[in-house]
Design an enzyme around this catalytic site. Structure first.
Site, PDB file in Angstrom:
ATOM      1  N   CYS A 146     -15.263 -15.984  19.883  1.00 44.52           N
ATOM      2  CA  CYS A 146     -16.293 -16.980  20.247  1.00 44.52           C
ATOM      3  C   CYS A 146     -17.581 -16.734  19.474  1.00 44.52           C
ATOM      4  O   CYS A 146     -18.414 -17.621  19.356  1.00 44.52           O
ATOM      5  CB  CYS A 146     -16.550 -16.942  21.742  1.00 44.52           C
ATOM      6  SG  CYS A 146     -16.942 -15.299  22.341  1.00 44.52           S
TER       7      CYS A 146
ATOM      8  N   GLU B 179     -23.737 -11.976  31.333  1.00 47.49           N
ATOM      9  CA  GLU B 179     -23.018 -10.794  31.794  1.00 47.49           C
ATOM     10  C   GLU B 179     -23.441  -9.639  30.904  1.00 47.49           C
ATOM     11  O   GLU B 179     -24.188  -9.822  29.952  1.00 47.49           O
ATOM     12  CB  GLU B 179     -21.506 -11.049  31.751  1.00 47.49           C
ATOM     13  CG  GLU B 179     -21.107 -12.149  32.738  1.00 47.49           C
ATOM     14  CD  GLU B 179     -19.599 -12.335  32.926  1.00 47.49           C
ATOM     15  OE1 GLU B 179     -18.810 -11.637  32.271  1.00 47.49           O
ATOM     16  OE2 GLU B 179     -19.220 -13.193  33.742  1.00 47.49           O
TER      17      GLU B 179
ATOM     18  N   GLU C  90     -18.860 -18.174  30.572  1.00 51.72           N
ATOM     19  CA  GLU C  90     -19.025 -17.790  29.161  1.00 51.72           C
ATOM     20  C   GLU C  90     -18.128 -18.730  28.363  1.00 51.72           C
ATOM     21  O   GLU C  90     -16.905 -18.603  28.430  1.00 51.72           O
ATOM     22  CB  GLU C  90     -18.591 -16.336  28.935  1.00 51.72           C
ATOM     23  CG  GLU C  90     -19.307 -15.303  29.785  1.00 51.72           C
ATOM     24  CD  GLU C  90     -20.728 -15.029  29.334  1.00 51.72           C
ATOM     25  OE1 GLU C  90     -21.130 -15.565  28.275  1.00 51.72           O
ATOM     26  OE2 GLU C  90     -21.439 -14.318  30.039  1.00 51.72           O
TER      27      GLU C  90
ATOM     28  N   ASN D 253      -8.157 -14.798  23.365  1.00 53.37           N
ATOM     29  CA  ASN D 253      -8.532 -14.326  22.021  1.00 53.37           C
ATOM     30  C   ASN D 253      -8.783 -12.816  21.953  1.00 53.37           C
ATOM     31  O   ASN D 253      -8.424 -12.171  20.977  1.00 53.37           O
ATOM     32  CB  ASN D 253      -9.723 -15.117  21.480  1.00 53.37           C
ATOM     33  CG  ASN D 253     -10.965 -14.933  22.306  1.00 53.37           C
ATOM     34  OD1 ASN D 253     -10.891 -14.783  23.530  1.00 53.37           O
ATOM     35  ND2 ASN D 253     -12.105 -14.925  21.666  1.00 53.37           N
TER      36      ASN D 253
HETATM   37  P1  NDP Z   1      -9.297 -22.179  28.132  1.00 56.26           P
HETATM   38  O1  NDP Z   1     -10.541 -22.721  28.716  1.00 56.26           O
HETATM   39  O2  NDP Z   1      -8.193 -23.108  27.799  1.00 56.26           O
HETATM   40  O3  NDP Z   1      -8.651 -21.100  29.127  1.00 56.26           O
HETATM   41  C1  NDP Z   1      -9.361 -19.979  29.610  1.00 56.26           C
HETATM   42  C2  NDP Z   1      -8.704 -19.492  30.884  1.00 56.26           C
HETATM   43  O4  NDP Z   1      -8.869 -20.473  31.902  1.00 56.26           O
HETATM   44  C3  NDP Z   1      -7.205 -19.274  30.735  1.00 56.26           C
HETATM   45  O5  NDP Z   1      -6.842 -18.156  31.510  1.00 56.26           O
HETATM   46  C4  NDP Z   1      -6.653 -20.567  31.286  1.00 56.26           C
HETATM   47  O6  NDP Z   1      -5.339 -20.438  31.736  1.00 56.26           O
HETATM   48  C5  NDP Z   1      -7.611 -20.817  32.442  1.00 56.26           C
HETATM   49  N1  NDP Z   1      -7.675 -22.210  32.901  1.00 56.26           N
HETATM   50  C6  NDP Z   1      -7.345 -23.340  32.238  1.00 56.26           C
HETATM   51  N2  NDP Z   1      -7.556 -24.420  33.015  1.00 56.26           N
HETATM   52  C7  NDP Z   1      -8.048 -23.978  34.197  1.00 56.26           C
HETATM   53  C8  NDP Z   1      -8.475 -24.602  35.407  1.00 56.26           C
HETATM   54  N3  NDP Z   1      -8.434 -25.930  35.546  1.00 56.26           N
HETATM   55  N4  NDP Z   1      -8.923 -23.836  36.423  1.00 56.26           N
HETATM   56  C9  NDP Z   1      -8.993 -22.501  36.277  1.00 56.26           C
HETATM   57  N5  NDP Z   1      -8.584 -21.839  35.163  1.00 56.26           N
HETATM   58  C10 NDP Z   1      -8.133 -22.562  34.134  1.00 56.26           C
HETATM   59  O7  NDP Z   1      -9.748 -21.312  26.885  1.00 56.26           O
HETATM   60  P2  NDP Z   1      -8.801 -20.593  25.837  1.00 56.26           P
HETATM   61  O8  NDP Z   1      -7.925 -19.624  26.544  1.00 56.26           O
HETATM   62  O9  NDP Z   1      -8.207 -21.618  24.939  1.00 56.26           O
HETATM   63  O10 NDP Z   1      -9.885 -19.703  25.015  1.00 56.26           O
HETATM   64  C11 NDP Z   1     -10.598 -20.176  23.946  1.00 56.26           C
HETATM   65  C12 NDP Z   1     -11.990 -20.600  24.373  1.00 56.26           C
HETATM   66  O11 NDP Z   1     -12.668 -19.519  24.992  1.00 56.26           O
HETATM   67  C13 NDP Z   1     -12.848 -20.992  23.192  1.00 56.26           C
HETATM   68  O12 NDP Z   1     -13.531 -22.177  23.510  1.00 56.26           O
HETATM   69  C14 NDP Z   1     -13.832 -19.838  23.056  1.00 56.26           C
HETATM   70  O13 NDP Z   1     -15.052 -20.185  22.475  1.00 56.26           O
HETATM   71  C15 NDP Z   1     -13.992 -19.420  24.478  1.00 56.26           C
HETATM   72  N6  NDP Z   1     -14.475 -18.041  24.549  1.00 56.26           N
HETATM   73  C16 NDP Z   1     -15.762 -17.814  24.966  1.00 56.26           C
HETATM   74  C17 NDP Z   1     -16.261 -16.525  24.993  1.00 56.26           C
HETATM   75  C18 NDP Z   1     -17.648 -16.233  25.459  1.00 56.26           C
HETATM   76  O14 NDP Z   1     -17.930 -15.078  25.755  1.00 56.26           O
HETATM   77  N7  NDP Z   1     -18.545 -17.198  25.536  1.00 56.26           N
HETATM   78  C19 NDP Z   1     -15.433 -15.383  24.564  1.00 56.26           C
HETATM   79  C20 NDP Z   1     -14.114 -15.749  24.162  1.00 56.26           C
HETATM   80  C21 NDP Z   1     -13.649 -17.037  24.163  1.00 56.26           C
HETATM   81  P3  NDP Z   1      -4.096 -20.728  30.733  1.00 56.26           P
HETATM   82  O15 NDP Z   1      -4.437 -20.246  29.391  1.00 56.26           O
HETATM   83  O16 NDP Z   1      -3.048 -19.924  31.341  1.00 56.26           O
HETATM   84  O17 NDP Z   1      -3.875 -22.189  30.815  1.00 56.26           O
END
Ligand code: NDP
Length: 480
Positions: free
Chosen positions: A281, A460, A247, A149
């Protein structure tokens, strides 16, 4: 753009030579390839990071600071190119990428280049008996995994402090938005960043993310993403006692009292609801409004939302760009359908939008306002992460607090009131890691950032990050 991995200071293809398509969400068309890397690439990156650790961790803080500062400067020099790449890759308005994402990525490097110079250690004096002093040492190879995002902003948010503290890093951007992470690897090359200190591997969560966090030579994981993924990572990390920062998701309440500055609140609420197509988020997706101004609020909020300009991300007048992927667009539309099934009233939006022309295959969703739902329904309990908000009335301060806290999440909240005492009272009672009063998304990099409940583990930001990325050791000296 044919993206490559960056391992030990060299651009390399994935060992399996497989590539995924990189899609422009504003047209639905592929415009490049992303390495579909696997365990072998991850192993090579970890090996390089491990080899680089002894030298990098023994540089002085000032030397590390100089290296980070050079990266910050080069990000600033390439800001226009980075902003265009971010907008193309993610679908966000170019204006937003230019004003927020890329400057903040440079700020992350600049901030930690400076913070590391101001770090100090503690002494606990025991008088004539002796004293304790605490050292903080870098830990080793850190895994940094980030979502799509705010691609470069969140990627650098974890990488910069990990490096500043003296660790080496293997980082994985989201496979959906890899472009600016690739440009960052070009920047590392341009500024002669020491080889192997930051390695960037592209690929899927299962192909790259999981081998990376499971690897025995990776003792620290910093992850930003969804709560479900966080849960899985937490389980894997727990069995080998890795240090972990998560996070995760949010379902943030935006509490509006009748005594607020209405115009300021309305203007900011439009942003906190729909900025980046609601894919931040920290967006306020549950809007709670004191009943005496509920009708007035709803009328003007709907009016202003309908005026938001949905358009191609590269158009400078666009306020609402494309949703990041077709899968995510479909998920958002299914959440809107669920809201209808639960008895919700769609006050505006609720549909996908076809811009026609070269954007006819793009993933656009109209900003959506839903009323008529109670707090316990799935629409109000599950994260949608799109341009969709619900609006609900409340009658008292206590009711507002109860409604706000009725959630598995606890990331951020917003309170609108001109009553100082009420603002403090409510802020203290809301179970979120971050509270904004009469504002939204104001960030000071020195402050702790993170969520309560299912929104994450740890904090963080500022010195919290430097503490997370180091291992404290207490040494006692006996003077007797
Ligand atoms: P995901 O959890 O789907 O993915 C996040 C990252 O983790 C991606 O790089 C993804 O790879 C990777 N990933 C997925 N599965 C695994 C695994 N089993 N082991 C290790 N890494 C893995 O989140 P999104 O990318 O869909 O992002 C949206 C989410 O992020 C929302 O829920 C949002 O709220 C949260 N978010 C939280 C923030 C915070 O600061 N609290 C800030 C911004 C977003 P790939 O995409 O390549 O599959």
């Amino acid at each position: 753009m044919q993206i490559q991995n960056y391992i030990d200071g060299i651009f390399v293809k994935p060992k399996n030579e497989r590539y995924l398509k990189n899609i422009d969400p504003s047209t639905g068309k592929a415009y490049g390839g992303i390495p579909d890397s696997s365990q072998e690439d991850v192993n090579n990156a970890i090996k390089a990071a491990k080899k680089a650790f002894p030298v990098w961790s023994n540089l002085t803080a000032s030397e590390r600071s100089t290296h980070l500062g050079r990266v910050a400067s080069r990000i600033e020099e390439r800001i226009d190119e980075l902003a265009s790449a971010e907008s193309l890759d993610n679908g966000k308005p170019l204006k937003l990428a230019r004003a927020v994402d890329i400057p903040r990525a440079a700020d992350n490097f600049r901030f930690y280049a400076s913070a590391i110079l101001h770090e100090n250690s503690e002494i606990h004096d025991m008088g004539i008996n002796g004293f304790n002093y605490t050292t903080r040492r870098p830990i080793g190879v850190v895994a940094c995994i980030s979502p799509w995002n705010l691609p470069l902003y969140l990627f650098t948010w974890k990488i910069a402090p990990a490096l500043a503290a003296g660790n080496t890093v293997v980082a994985k951007p989201s496979e959906i938005t890899p472009a600016t992470a690739y440009i960052l690897s070009q920047i590392l090359d341009e500024v002669n960043f020491p080889k192997g200190v930051l390695n960037i591997i592209h690929g899927t969560g299962l192909g790259v993310g999981e081998p990376l966090i499971s690897h025995p030579e990776v003792p620290v994981i910093s992850f930003t993403g969804g709560t479900k993924t966080g849960e899985r990572i937490n389980k894997i990390a727990a069995s080998s006692f890795k240090k972990i920062s998560l996070e995760l998701g949010g379902k943030n309440p935006n509490i509006i009292f009748s005594d607020c500055d209405f115009d300021q609140m309305l203007k900011t609420t439009l942003q906190s609801s729909f900025a980046n197509q609601g894919q931040i988020c920290l967006c306020g997706s549950r809007i709670l409004v004191e009943r005496s101004i509920y009708n007035r609020f709803l009328k003007f909020f709907i009016l202003k939302t309908k005026e938001l300009r949905i358009g191609p991300p590269s158009d400078i007048n666009t306020q609402i760009g494309a949703i990041v992927s077709s899968d995510h667009r479909d998920k958002i539309l299914s959440c809107i359908q669920l809201a209808k099934d639960e008895g919700g009233i769609i006050e505006c939006g609720g549909v996908s939008v076809n811009l026609g022309g070269e954007n006819s295959g793009g993933y656009f969703v109209a900003p959506t306002i839903i009323t008529g739902l109670d707090m316990n329904c799935r629409t109000n309990q599950e994260e949608i992460f799109g341009p969709v908000v619900t609006v609900m009335p409340f009658d008292s301060e206590n009711e507002a607090i109860d409604l706000a806290n009725n959630s598995q999440y606890g990331l951020a909240s917003t309170i609108w009131t001109n009553d100082l005492k009420k603002a403090h009272r409510v802020a203290n009672k809301i179970d979120t890691g971050i509270v904004w009063v009469n504002s939204w998304l104001v960030r000071d990099l020195r402050t702790p950032f993170g969520g309560a409940k299912n929104s994450g583990i740890g904090r963080e930001g500022g010195f919290e990050s430097l503490r997370f990325f180091t291992e404290p050791k207490n040494i006692y000296i006996d003077l007797k």
